[in-house]
Motif scaffolding. Structure first.
Motif, PDB file in Angstrom:
ATOM      1  N   ASN A  68       0.947  -1.465   0.211  1.00 17.05           N
ATOM      2  CA  ASN A  68       0.202   0.013   0.289  1.00 17.05           C
ATOM      3  C   ASN A  68       0.815   1.501  -0.357  1.00 17.05           C
ATOM      4  N   ARG A  69       1.803   0.986   0.884  1.00 18.79           N
ATOM      5  CA  ARG A  69       2.793   2.950   0.563  1.00 18.79           C
ATOM      6  C   ARG A  69       3.584   2.577  -0.114  1.00 18.79           C
ATOM      7  N   PHE A  70       4.688   1.463  -1.110  1.00 13.98           N
ATOM      8  CA  PHE A  70       4.688   1.206  -1.836  1.00 13.98           C
ATOM      9  C   PHE A  70       5.203   0.369  -2.786  1.00 13.98           C
ATOM     10  N   PRO A  71       3.406   0.609  -3.936  1.00 12.37           N
ATOM     11  CA  PRO A  71       3.628  -0.202  -4.882  1.00 12.37           C
ATOM     12  C   PRO A  71       4.727  -0.343  -5.644  1.00 12.37           C
ATOM     13  N   GLU A  72       4.408  -1.707  -7.002  1.00 14.20           N
ATOM     14  CA  GLU A  72       5.288  -2.087  -7.636  1.00 14.20           C
ATOM     15  C   GLU A  72       6.330  -2.485  -7.290  1.00 14.20           C
ATOM     16  N   ARG A  73       7.010  -2.893  -6.353  1.00 10.95           N
ATOM     17  CA  ARG A  73       9.002  -2.832  -5.998  1.00 10.95           C
ATOM     18  C   ARG A  73       9.116  -4.373  -5.305  1.00 10.95           C
ATOM     19  N   ARG A  74      10.440  -4.892  -5.907  1.00  6.17           N
ATOM     20  CA  ARG A  74      10.589  -5.671  -5.189  1.00  6.17           C
ATOM     21  C   ARG A  74      11.500  -5.417  -3.995  1.00  6.17           C
ATOM     22  N   VAL A  75      11.635  -6.701  -3.719  1.00  6.73           N
ATOM     23  CA  VAL A  75      12.292  -6.728  -1.794  1.00  6.73           C
ATOM     24  C   VAL A  75      13.262  -7.552  -1.944  1.00  6.73           C
ATOM     25  N   VAL A  76      14.973  -7.406  -1.189  1.00  8.01           N
ATOM     26  CA  VAL A  76      15.506  -9.036  -0.745  1.00  8.01           C
ATOM     27  C   VAL A  76      15.258  -8.135   0.522  1.00  8.01           C
ATOM     28  N   VAL A  77      14.703  -9.926   1.342  1.00 11.16           N
ATOM     29  CA  VAL A  77      14.625  -9.804   2.692  1.00 11.16           C
ATOM     30  C   VAL A  77      16.116 -10.517   3.215  1.00 11.16           C
ATOM     31  N   VAL A  78      16.959  -9.610   4.286  1.00  4.15           N
ATOM     32  CA  VAL A  78      18.014  -9.541   4.768  1.00  4.15           C
ATOM     33  C   VAL A  78      17.750 -10.185   6.245  1.00  4.15           C
ATOM     34  N   THR A  79      17.678 -11.716   6.393  1.00  4.41           N
ATOM     35  CA  THR A  79      17.073 -12.380   8.373  1.00  4.41           C
ATOM     36  C   THR A  79      18.497 -13.446   8.634  1.00  4.41           C
ATOM     37  N   ASP A  80      18.876 -14.163   9.461  1.00  5.87           N
ATOM     38  CA  ASP A  80      19.840 -14.566  10.117  1.00  5.87           C
ATOM     39  C   ASP A  80      19.082 -15.856   9.497  1.00  5.87           C
ATOM     40  N   GLU A  81      19.858 -17.130   9.932  1.00 10.32           N
ATOM     41  CA  GLU A  81      19.308 -18.739  10.105  1.00 10.32           C
ATOM     42  C   GLU A  81      17.936 -19.170  11.283  1.00 10.32           C
ATOM     43  N   ASN A  82      18.926 -18.502  12.804  1.00 16.87           N
ATOM     44  CA  ASN A  82      17.255 -18.658  13.594  1.00 16.87           C
ATOM     45  C   ASN A  82      15.810 -17.809  12.957  1.00 16.87           C
ATOM     46  N   VAL A  83      16.189 -16.403  12.664  1.00 18.23           N
ATOM     47  CA  VAL A  83      14.605 -15.630  12.717  1.00 18.23           C
ATOM     48  C   VAL A  83      14.129 -16.614  10.803  1.00 18.23           C
ATOM     49  N   ALA A  84      15.144 -17.347  10.217  1.00 18.91           N
ATOM     50  CA  ALA A  84      14.997 -17.730   9.108  1.00 18.91           C
ATOM     51  C   ALA A  84      13.563 -18.778   8.907  1.00 18.91           C
ATOM     52  N   ALA A  85      14.775 -20.276  10.019  1.00 17.99           N
ATOM     53  CA  ALA A  85      13.795 -21.442  10.407  1.00 17.99           C
ATOM     54  C   ALA A  85      12.299 -20.867  10.846  1.00 17.99           C
ATOM     55  N   LEU A  86      11.861 -19.895  11.831  1.00 24.48           N
ATOM     56  CA  LEU A  86      10.662 -19.412  12.498  1.00 24.48           C
ATOM     57  C   LEU A  86       9.727 -18.649  11.393  1.00 24.48           C
ATOM     58  N   HIS A  87      10.546 -17.908  10.544  1.00 27.48           N
ATOM     59  CA  HIS A  87       9.788 -16.566  10.756  1.00 27.48           C
ATOM     60  C   HIS A  87       9.393 -16.046   8.838  1.00 27.48           C
ATOM     61  N   LEU A  88      10.885 -17.209   8.525  1.00 25.00           N
ATOM     62  CA  LEU A  88      10.909 -16.860   7.361  1.00 25.00           C
ATOM     63  C   LEU A  88       9.932 -16.809   6.163  1.00 25.00           C
ATOM     64  N   GLY A  89       9.224 -17.984   6.019  1.00 26.38           N
ATOM     65  CA  GLY A  89       8.031 -17.731   5.657  1.00 26.38           C
ATOM     66  C   GLY A  89       6.608 -17.543   6.086  1.00 26.38           C
ATOM     67  N   MET A  90       6.704 -17.125   7.248  1.00 29.70           N
ATOM     68  CA  MET A  90       5.499 -16.096   6.909  1.00 29.70           C
ATOM     69  C   MET A  90       5.999 -14.577   6.443  1.00 29.70           C
ATOM     70  N   LEU A  91       6.833 -13.795   6.464  1.00 33.43           N
ATOM     71  CA  LEU A  91       7.123 -13.042   6.040  1.00 33.43           C
ATOM     72  C   LEU A  91       6.981 -12.936   4.692  1.00 33.43           C
ATOM     73  N   THR A  92       7.533 -13.905   3.922  1.00 32.67           N
ATOM     74  CA  THR A  92       7.551 -14.647   2.504  1.00 32.67           C
ATOM     75  C   THR A  92       6.260 -14.509   2.092  1.00 32.67           C
ATOM     76  N   GLN A  93       5.330 -15.166   2.914  1.00 33.56           N
ATOM     77  CA  GLN A  93       4.005 -15.520   2.159  1.00 33.56           C
ATOM     78  C   GLN A  93       3.140 -14.344   2.133  1.00 33.56           C
ATOM     79  N   SER A  94       2.956 -13.482   3.112  1.00 34.14           N
ATOM     80  CA  SER A  94       2.423 -12.258   3.458  1.00 34.14           C
ATOM     81  C   SER A  94       3.636 -11.234   2.420  1.00 34.14           C
TER      82      SER A  94
END
Length: 371
Positions: free
Chosen positions: A33-59
């Motif tokens: 809504n705030r920044f339409p039509e943009r690509r993103v790179v999500v930088v995260t670490d192994e611990n956060v990726a295992a727990l939450h990356l799927g949820m953010l990527t899906q969103s």
């Protein structure tokens, strides 16, 4: 529970900090809504990726946003040139453009690293912080400080680079190890000790509820962000009063350096906790701060479960002379003179320039039982 929004006021570069539960699930919609039509790179670490990356990527995907994930090793040692180069390479290899976004999805290490990458790739890409630790939500994700560590010390290479948005999901903190939550709490307490004694008193009464979650947690995070946003708005590049935010950090960074950033021994918030107690004790040693104030600070941080003394560092610390050599490399040193954040009482911190090194050394020797 009411979500809260705190604004960091920097003219055309002003941005919102969104605070409340469940915000990672709605992050894609908010960003689209705030920044339409943009690509993103999500930088995260192994611990956060295992727990939450799927949820953010899906969103993000659900809102039509193309995502490139970049996962780094967890821990302070990822704040280095080698990992920075890897992150930059992946951003460029995937052909993200200057108008696209780097999202930092993690704690303070990921935020500092990803923010630095965003600040230097293509001379500055857009940047969003989605902090997943309490420490990052109340401190490192707000205000635009980014950087990496070197063998000479912590955060000595970096840039000031503001995000476009900060999304602080208070519910995601429930998955933090208790030690990490406690470490972040040190930064919450810091805001009370800088210039808000009433907030510190409120924390003494409500800290258990903050740990459990609920509206006290949202309020503590929002008040911390308001405090930091106000300081950043007046002094973005730390040329004056923003240095107050470093209460406890001169001693704390030295301890992180001597433990070689080994998180098994010491994490940032624990170093800050010890550093804030030492800052109050040193202020008392110099005749500036009443002893009962230093004791009150030590008692509260100890009650929460934080380390409060040099002797609390696992594996011990080196002698006072060695600690002094590291302190003399601190970013706040000017013309070889030491600058400390000291205090005259509870919530009465001030910037003390030209602090005599011999006084610091004598104080450290006293705390370590050296002659």
């Amino acid at each position: 529970m009411e979500n809260q929004t705190v604004k960091v006021t920097l003219g055309k570069r002003s941005y919102d900090i969104l605070i409340g539960p469940g915000l990672v699930v709605s992050a894609g919609k908010e960003i689209a809504n705030r920044f339409p039509e943009r690509r993103v790179v999500v930088v995260t670490d192994e611990n956060v990726a295992a727990l939450h990356l799927g949820m953010l990527t899906q969103s993000l995907h659900d809102s039509g946003i193309d995502v490139v994930p970049v996962v780094v090793k967890a821990g302070e040692k990822s704040k280095c040139f080698e990992t920075l180069e890897n992150v930059v390479d992946q951003i460029l290899d995937n052909r993200l453009e200057r108008g696209d976004f780097v999202i930092a999805f993690g704690g303070g290490v990921v935020g500092d690293l990803a923010g630095f990458a965003a600040g230097i790739v293509r001379r500055g890409m857009n940047f969003i912080q989605i902090p997943t630790s309490l420490l990052a939500q109340v401190d490192s994700s707000v205000g635009g400080k980014t950087g990496i560590d070197t063998r000479q010390g912590k955060n000595l290479v970096g840039v000031f680079y503001q995000p476009k948005l900060v999304i602080a999901d208070t519910e995601i903190l429930d998955t933090l190890p208790e030690r990490e939550f406690r470490a972040g709490y040190a930064e919450v307490a810091k805001y009370g000790l800088i210039n808000q004694p009433d907030f510190f008193s409120w924390l003494e009464k409500n800290w258990r509820q903050i740990f459990l979650g609920g509206h006290e947690r949202i309020e503590a995070i929002a008040q911390s962000c308001r405090s930091k946003a106000e300081v950043v708005a007046h002094d973005e590049h730390e040329s004056g009063e923003r240095a107050l935010l470093n209460l406890g950090h001169t001693f704390g960074h030295a301890l992180e350096t001597v433990t070689n950033y080994d998180s098994a021994r010491l994490v940032h918030g624990e170093g800050v906790a010890i550093g804030m107690v030492l800052a109050h004790q040193f202020s008392n040693y110099l005749g500036l701060c009443p002893a009962d104030v230093a004791t009150r600070v030590e008692t509260h941080l100890s009650t929460v479960g934080l380390p409060v003394a040099l002797q609390d560092v696992p594996g011990g610390v080196p002698d006072a002379e060695t600690l002094m050599k590291i302190i003399s490399q601190d970013k706040k040193v000017e013309h070889g003179s030491l600058t400390f954040i000291l205090t005259r009482g509870l919530g009465q911190s001030f910037i003390a320039k030209n602090v005599p090194p011999e006084k610091v050394l004598a104080f450290l020797k006293q705390k370590l039982g050296e002659k």
